[in-house]
Design an enzyme around this catalytic site. Structure first.
Site, PDB file in Angstrom:
ATOM      1  N   GLN A  77      -9.275   8.950  -6.414  1.00  0.00           N
ATOM      2  CA  GLN A  77      -9.049   9.649  -5.145  1.00  0.00           C
ATOM      3  C   GLN A  77     -10.215  10.567  -4.743  1.00  0.00           C
ATOM      4  O   GLN A  77     -10.561  10.677  -3.577  1.00  0.00           O
ATOM      5  CB  GLN A  77      -7.754  10.477  -5.250  1.00  0.00           C
ATOM      6  N   HIS A  99       0.841  -1.216   0.000  1.00  0.00           N
ATOM      7  CA  HIS A  99       0.000   0.000   0.000  1.00  0.00           C
ATOM      8  C   HIS A  99       0.866   1.252   0.000  1.00  0.00           C
ATOM      9  O   HIS A  99       1.443   1.625   1.020  1.00  0.00           O
ATOM     10  CB  HIS A  99      -0.947   0.029   1.203  1.00  0.00           C
ATOM     11  N   ASP A 155       2.046   3.332   2.934  1.00  0.00           N
ATOM     12  CA  ASP A 155       1.066   4.335   2.515  1.00  0.00           C
ATOM     13  C   ASP A 155       1.703   5.620   1.969  1.00  0.00           C
ATOM     14  O   ASP A 155       1.509   5.959   0.826  1.00  0.00           O
ATOM     15  CB  ASP A 155       0.091   4.656   3.660  1.00  0.00           C
ATOM     16  N   HIS A 170       1.534   5.313  -2.251  1.00  0.00           N
ATOM     17  CA  HIS A 170       1.072   6.334  -3.215  1.00  0.00           C
ATOM     18  C   HIS A 170       2.296   6.946  -3.884  1.00  0.00           C
ATOM     19  O   HIS A 170       2.832   7.954  -3.414  1.00  0.00           O
ATOM     20  CB  HIS A 170       0.235   7.402  -2.520  1.00  0.00           C
ATOM     21  N   GLU A 183     -11.599   4.561   5.908  1.00  0.00           N
ATOM     22  CA  GLU A 183     -10.463   5.270   6.521  1.00  0.00           C
ATOM     23  C   GLU A 183     -11.020   6.488   7.245  1.00  0.00           C
ATOM     24  O   GLU A 183     -10.903   7.629   6.808  1.00  0.00           O
ATOM     25  CB  GLU A 183      -9.437   5.690   5.459  1.00  0.00           C
ATOM     26  N   HIS A 213      -9.420   1.562  -0.588  1.00  0.00           N
ATOM     27  CA  HIS A 213      -9.306   2.347   0.630  1.00  0.00           C
ATOM     28  C   HIS A 213     -10.678   2.227   1.283  1.00  0.00           C
ATOM     29  O   HIS A 213     -11.669   2.720   0.737  1.00  0.00           O
ATOM     30  CB  HIS A 213      -9.020   3.809   0.302  1.00  0.00           C
TER      31      HIS A 213
END
Ligand code: FE2
Length: 422
Positions: free
Chosen positions: A151, A56, A308, A58, A212, A209
């Protein structure tokens, strides 16, 4: 005759063995006394592990800290707003340069497989173009898997659904989503169903996701489990974050845990990020938002640890060190029993590899010749020391070296050198 032998290393299971490598494959794991090799690395009892894996990340946002400004509140939502500002001004070349720099850090830390979400809410799909290119560039030494990640919300952004499908058409590997960021719970639920259908139709894994948030009523994981079963996606689905489970009612969780296990959904908390992003609206007691790691594991659910973010709109620190990630997870989940500490090491190696679906990961003959030699005797010591990665081998090639972690002492009557290993 081998191309490379790593001699006398201690494997994670405690065996001492030589690892013989031919080409990009492990050819033998045994005592190889007298065998010839083009190159020999003397591990001399140091821990030799399969490489670290991060399912995980980005990579389109990494190493951008401070551009165009920092996150003042520290919240997820300001981070998303800030990322929206950054992606307006950044270029494909800048994203590629930052991603490649991060991959260099990863290799230096023995991190040789990464699943990165890539934002699909940009009409030009700049991040997708950049990371598809980076995936090819790093392929000889790092396995990069990409997740099409809307996103700004699959439905909340009117272009996101089409662009997410376009990203998958371009060769992105995994279906992503963010149900808790859709406008309503109902739209979040619908997005989960839609994304599971897309994954099933295309034969792809799905990694959302999911929840969260600190809101205990954010229950998209329940929908994900039900839809994974309905669409036959068992073993191909990941619930990333699952932080709302931290705050859920225990009775509800007692129903949810077996459902997640039945759907064979992997759980992927990101401890460094969860503990700084969650609980921002609390006074005291202040929640830390980590999902129920021990409880999920007790139900047989595969649980990993993810990184992350590193130096981006959501997180101002980080070094691509999966031992840092496991170390933080160990503390927040209170996994201090020796078996639990050992499990934390497995979570950033074998468990994370299972979540990414990596083939040929491990130390059986025929497996990919990728490994890391650590300045530690065993997995728990590696965690305690966040041990130096002395040698990193990727697909049969030496790709990184680091010095041992020792310090010189200047104290009367004491040794000149201090070694923190026991
Ligand atoms: Fe994330």
């Amino acid at each position: 005759m081998f191309d490379l032998i790593v001699k006398g290393g201690t494997l994670p299971d405690g065996r001492v063995a030589d690892i013989g490598i031919r080409g990009d494959r492990i050819a033998a794991v045994d005592r190889l006394d007298g065998a010839e090799a083009g190159q020999v690395i003397h591990a001399n009892g140091d821990l030799v592990s399969p490489p670290f894996v991060d399912p995980h990340f980005h990579m389109d946002a990494t190493l951008s800290y401070g551009i165009p400004r920092i996150n003042q509140s520290g919240t997820l939502l300001e981070g998303i707003t800030l990322w929206g500002e950054l992606k307006q001004v950044t270029t494909i070349d800048e994203m590629k340069a930052r991603a490649l720099a991060y991959c260099d850090w990863a290799v230096s830390m023995g991190l040789l497989a990464i699943r990165s979400h890539v934002d699909t809410c940009d009409p030009e799909l700049k991040g997708v173009q950049a990371l598809l290119d980076v995936r090819e560039t790093v392929r000889p030494y790092l396995d990069l898997q990409l997740v099409a990640f809307p996103q700004d919300g699959l439905y909340r952004d009117p272009q996101a659904r089409d662009q997410t499908l376009r990203a998958l058409d371009m060769g992105v590997d995994v279906v992503g989503g963010i149900p808790h960021f859709e406008r309503t719970m109902e739209e979040g639920r619908a997005s989960v169903t839609d994304l599971c259908r897309i994954a099933a139709e295309r034969g792809l894994p799905i990694d959302l996701h999911c929840d969260e948030t600190d809101d205990p009523m954010s229950r998209h994981i329940e929908t994900l489990a039900a839809e994974v079963i309905r669409y036959g996606l068992q073993g191909r689905a990941t619930g990333s974050h699952l932080t709302s489970m931290h705050s859920m009612d225990n009775y509800y969780v007692s129903k949810l845990l077996p459902l997640i296990a039945e759907a064979e959904i992997a759980a992927l908390p990101n401890p460094l990020i969860n503990i700084v992003i969650q609980g921002r609206h609390d006074t005291f007691p202040k929640r830390r938002g980590l999902t129920r790691v021990k409880e999920l594991r007790a139900y047989g659910v595969t649980v990993g640890w993810g990184q992350d973010c590193v130096l981006d709109p959501w997180y101002p620190l980080g070094t691509a060190d999966m031992l840092d990630v496991a170390f933080m997870g160990l503390h927040v989940a209170q996994m201090t029993h020796p078996d639990e500490m050992r499990a934390c090491f497995d979570m950033v190696t074998t468990e994370n590899a299972r979540i990414m679906g990596l083939n040929g990961y491990g130390f059986e003959p025929g497996d990919m010749a990728s490994l890391v030699v650590l300045d530690a005797a065993h997995p728990v010591e590696a965690l305690r020391l966040r041990a130096s990665r002395l040698w990193v081998i990727s697909k049969g090639n030496l790709v990184a070296q680091n010095p041992r972690d020792t310090a010189r002492l200047v104290l009367p009557g004491r040794p000149e050198q201090v070694d923190r290993r026991l």
